[in-house]
Design an enzyme around this catalytic site. Structure first.
Site, PDB file in Angstrom:
ATOM      1  N   ASP A 233      29.304  14.769   7.899  1.00  0.00           N
ATOM      2  CA  ASP A 233      29.223  13.359   6.947  1.00  0.00           C
ATOM      3  C   ASP A 233      27.772  14.088   6.246  1.00  0.00           C
ATOM      4  OD1 ASP A 233      28.794  11.330   5.323  1.00  0.00           O
ATOM      5  OD2 ASP A 233      28.491   9.510   6.770  1.00  0.00           O
TER       6      ASP A 233
ATOM      7  N   ASP B 250      28.849  14.067  -2.136  1.00  0.00           N
ATOM      8  CA  ASP B 250      28.882  13.583  -0.976  1.00  0.00           C
ATOM      9  C   ASP B 250      30.100  14.067  -0.223  1.00  0.00           C
ATOM     10  OD1 ASP B 250      28.824  11.730   1.330  1.00  0.00           O
ATOM     11  OD2 ASP B 250      30.258  10.298   0.102  1.00  0.00           O
TER      12      ASP B 250
END
Ligand SMILES: *[C@@H]1O[C@H](CO)[C@@H](O)[C@H](O)[C@H]1NC(C)=O
Ligand SMILES: *[C@@H]1O[C@H](CO)[C@@H](O)[C@H](O)[C@H]1NC(C)=O
Length: 473
Positions: free
Chosen positions: A150, A351
């Site tokens: 992440d 992201d």
């Protein structure tokens, strides 16, 4: 070539330019402006074989990146949670909402009293659909654990047993028990690392002498536990002692059988920051085109392509995020007419955990209009929540879709890979893989469908993010 030939060619080129003869309609140009792809490549292969990326196997600091669902996943034989596409996109929207709320909290947080003793902090982050995982060895003896990777958060955490004091969700690998690892140590409240939780947007509490962390995600998933230090083994020859991480004793939620999360964000708590003396806070990854291939996550500058185009990282309202600024979009040979402020006012981030790229509404509308024009030969069909431009490819073996490129701040022109344009539900519904935000002021998010097959480089000291084509299959 004879002088006359060259002369003749020059005349043709001048005519093309001067008379706008439609020379760009030639076959050569058409290949450049579009991708012809096999329709079958838009869906996970039904075969159970996994094609391993040679890159991750040959580089010491490289990990295999695998899609959570599919033949390459260490969990593929198990009871995999729903792969329902609408569900994936619903979770994706939850993640997007939480990113937007983090970015917009900037001002209100400053006037609120510190909430650092509230545990867990409801930080509004969400795990999203958690598509990509890597496996890392943790502890002594080492436990191989699969973690969601992440770039939107910093603290690496895993579930820690025994889960008697709190709770653990089901995971595929045996749960890590710190008391049976000789290299585990608690981090004390007085450690600066404990204080750094706050700047990464994570709740903390001191139960002397130990520092506790707490993360609650927007979908009510959560992890609360000790801040600890451990030995992390990337590959057999690459071992880091004393990596700070969250040892979660009370964990709930939608983590789909993985042991935890690998935080690759921007603050000093993230894994790349903690290993900066070795890797200089540089890493790159490639997300595979489908679940039948592995990609890679590589620490350090090894293997970075010469053709990477970089854009500066901009600061955002949330310290963990990598801000990047989209300044233009082209569809086929045409640059869209989007007023610069439409993109520059809300800004953007990249992201790894958001699936579908989000754009400001006016930018999305311009993209959709141009895309539809180029796709007018195909049969349009009803959209789905959030994806409103879909086609029925029933009976077709190949389709030709316009090339989409993004122009980033600093002049980097990035052509999305052929798999970065469409999102396939099934052959009768394949959709433009972009969505508009609901508010003009919400940031653009460059998502993981668009990143597929590109090498994406995060260069901390250079304060830049870069892209190169053909990073993996
Ligand atoms: C960490 O702290 C907990 C709670 O005080 C304790 O039970 C555990 O033994 C400690 N672990 C180590 C390695 O000191
Ligand atoms: C999370 O929990 C709260 C309170 O129990 C509930 O109101 C909310 O709907 C839940 N949210 C989700 C996404 O499940």
């Amino acid at each position: 070539m004879s002088i006359t030939m060259r002369h003749l060619l020059n005349i043709i080129i001048v005519l093309c330019v001067g008379l706008n003869w439609g020379c760009t309609e030639g076959t050569q140009e058409r290949e450049v402006d579009s991708h012809t792809i096999l329709v079958s490549s838009l869906f996970p292969s039904s075969s159970s074989s996994c094609v391993i990326s040679p890159k991750a196997s040959n580089t010491k600091s490289s990990l295999h990146v695998v899609h959570r669902h599919g033949p390459c996943s260490p969990h593929s034989s198990g009871n995999v949670e729903s792969t329902d596409q609408d569900d994936i996109l619903r979770r994706d929207q939850e993640r997007v909402n939480s990113i937007h709320s983090k970015l917009s909290k900037k001002l209100t947080d400053r006037v609120k009293p510190s909430q650092s003793t509230d545990l867990p902090a409801k930080d509004g982050s969400t795990i999203g659909s958690a598509n990509y995982i890597v496996t890392i060895g943790i502890g002594t003896p080492k436990h191989d654990l699969s973690l969601i990777f992440d770039t939107g958060s910093d603290l690496t955490w895993i579930q820690c047993g025994p889960c008697a004091a709190g709770s653990c969700y089901l995971q595929k690998e045996p749960i890590f028990n710190p008391s049976s690892s000789s290299s585990y140590a608690n981090v004390s409240c007085s450690s600066p690392v404990c204080a750094s939780l706050t700047s990464a947007g994570i709740g903390r509490e001191c139960l002397a002498p130990n520092c506790f962390y707490g993360i609650e995600y927007a979908d009510n998933s959560s992890s609360v536990g000790f801040l600890g230090k451990e030995k992390f083994t990337l590959t057999n020859s690459v071992v880091f002692d004393g990596v700070n991480f969250g040892c979660g004793i009370d964990n709930h939620g939608h983590f789909h059988g993985v042991a935890g999360l690998l935080g690759l964000g921007r603050t000093k708590l993230s894994f790349p920051s903690q290993t900066a003396t070795t890797y200089n806070n540089i890493f790159s990854y490639c997300l595979p085109s489908s679940a039948s291939f592995t990609g890679h996550l590589t620490f350090g500058s090894v293997g970075i392509s010469n053709s990477v185009k970089f854009t500066p990282i901009s600061s955002t309202g949330f310290a963990s995020f990598y801000g990047i600024d989209i300044v233009g979009i082209s569809v086929g040979d045409k640059k869209l007419e989007i007023p610069l402020t439409v993109l520059s006012t809300p800004g953007g981030i990249i992201d790894s955990g958001t699936v579908i790229t989000r754009l400001p509404p006016k930018a999305y509308e311009a993209l959709r209009t141009a895309f539809k024009e180029k796709m007018s030969n195909y049969k349009a069909t009803l959209g789905r929540p959030r994806l409103d431009t879909c086609y029925d490819f029933t009976g077709l073996a190949t389709v030709t879709v316009p090339k989409i490129s993004f122009l980033f701040n600093g002049g980097a022109v990035v052509d999305l890979g052929a798999v970065g344009v469409l999102y396939g539900y099934d052959i009768s519904r394949v959709c433009l893989a972009f969505a508009g935000n609901s508010n003009d002021g919400d940031a653009a998010i460059f998502g993981n469908v668009q990143q597929k097959t590109m090498q994406v480089v995060y260069d901390g000291p250079g304060n830049r993010v870069g892209f190169a084509p053909n990073g993996c299959n």
